[in-house]
Enzyme design. Structure first.
Site, PDB file in Angstrom:
ATOM      1  N   CYS A  51      38.274  39.711  46.892  1.00  0.00           N
ATOM      2  CA  CYS A  51      39.642  39.186  46.986  1.00  0.00           C
ATOM      3  C   CYS A  51      39.840  37.948  46.124  1.00  0.00           C
ATOM      4  O   CYS A  51      40.945  37.690  45.645  1.00  0.00           O
ATOM      5  CB  CYS A  51      39.965  38.844  48.439  1.00  0.00           C
ATOM      6  N   ASN A 186      39.706  43.871  57.720  1.00  0.00           N
ATOM      7  CA  ASN A 186      40.529  44.340  58.840  1.00  0.00           C
ATOM      8  C   ASN A 186      39.789  44.220  60.167  1.00  0.00           C
ATOM      9  O   ASN A 186      40.381  43.852  61.193  1.00  0.00           O
ATOM     10  CB  ASN A 186      40.964  45.786  58.606  1.00  0.00           C
TER      11      ASN A 186
END
Length: 338
Positions: A51, A186
């Site tokens: 990310c 997640n």
């Protein structure tokens, strides 16, 4: 022979620029001829794409201009990449793997990301000794570093940023939360929210594995259903989901969408209306505002990693020298005794 790394992180480039760099680095995986032109027949590479960073670790026996070519290509996108070779490359990857170079100082997820990047590369293609040694030792020293050095738990985490954002948007523990993808990020967010009392957590994953939450099959997935919050963390784009668009997401009033994917699920020209769309730039900005990394702490730990890197670099030089000598011996023609 050249062993090095070229890349960018959240410090050098915003999300849009990192996405562009990720896309061109991925062309090395798709185009073997391009990879051979850059690294030679005996060279190879490992992509570390997360990310917050996009890096290519490479080895080339024949092309000493690899670094300048990579720098020129990435710089043409309007970014200012960093580069390291030899010992500096070892030190950089050791620092990255330990979490000392992360947005959230000392975070542990990067260790797994480095491991998965290495496993993917050696599964997809043949890697030279140099890259095997570099990544194996970085993973070892990263693990040893965490066990030997006491680091305080990050004051700011992604979980806390998400929880705070949900509060600011008026969401409650009774709302329905949909997670697209059973990814590390997640799972981490779901675990944190579950601990805070959120109970309506629903996962939709391509993986056929047991999931300790309610699930919905991909074939039954509908973004028109009343999910109050949606988390994208599956490394898929919008075109992988039939009927998915920003307009369909905006069909539920006051919906909040977190997009943890890099590149993003949606290619945005402008911010959509009707929903709150929050990507990794939003997360990074919030973290940087809240988290003041102590330079004294960072500098205190760096000598430990630099020493480990130098030690492993010296071992690498000896081993690679022995390998070269062995190759020279085996390549000599045998004398015929008449």
């Amino acid at each position: 022979m050249v062993l090095g790394v070229v890349g960018i992180s959240y410090r050098e480039a915003a999300l849009k620029e990192r996405e562009a760099v990720i896309n061109i680095l991925k062309t090395f995986e798709a185009d073997t001829l391009l990879a051979q032109r850059f690294f030679g027949g005996d060279g190879s590479f490992v992509l570390l794409l997360t990310c917050h960073r996009a890096e290519i670790y490479y080895f080339s026996k024949s092309n000493a201009n690899v670094q300048s070519k990579l720098l020129s290509w990435i710089s043409s996108l309007g970014t200012r990449p960093y580069c390291y070779q030899g010992l500096a490359c070892f030190t950089h990857l050791f620092t990255v793997t330990s979490g000392m170079d992360s947005l959230i100082f000392g975070e542990t997820e990067i260790q797994g990301q480095v491991k998965r990047a290495y496993i993917k590369a050696k599964t997809d293609r043949e890697l030279p000794f140099a890259l095997h040694f570099l990544f194996q030792k970085a993973l070892k020293e990263g693990k040893d570093f965490r066990s030997q050095v006491s680091l305080s738990y990050p004051v700011v985490t992604m979980e806390s940023i998400v929880e705070e954002t949900l509060d600011l948007h008026g969401k409650s523990t009774k709302d329905k939360l949909l997670f697209i993808g059973y990814s590390d990020v997640n799972r981490k967010i779901a675990k944190g929210l579950s601990a805070k009392g959120y109970r309506n957590l629903i996962f939709c994953s391509r993986k056929n594995i047991p999931i300790p939450y309610d699930t919905v099959a991909r074939s039954q997935l509908s973004f028109g259903k009343p999910y109050d919050v949606i988390f994208f963390g599956s490394s898929e784009s919008a075109r992988d989901f039939p009927g998915l668009s920003l307009e369909s997401l905006a069909g539920i009033p006051n919906r909040v969408v977190f997009d943890f994917n890099v590149p993003r699920t949606f290619t945005l020209v402008e911010r959509p209306e009707g929903i709150s769309y929050l990507d990794m730039d939003f997360i990074s900005e919030r973290v940087q505002k809240k988290l003041q990394i102590s330079k004294q702490c960072t500098n205190k730990e760096k000598p430990f990693l630099a020493l480990a890197a130098r030690k492993q670099w010296e071992v690498y030089e000896k081993k690679s020298s022995n390998i070269s000598l062995s190759q020279i011996r085996t390549s000599r023609p045998k004398l015929l005794i008449l």
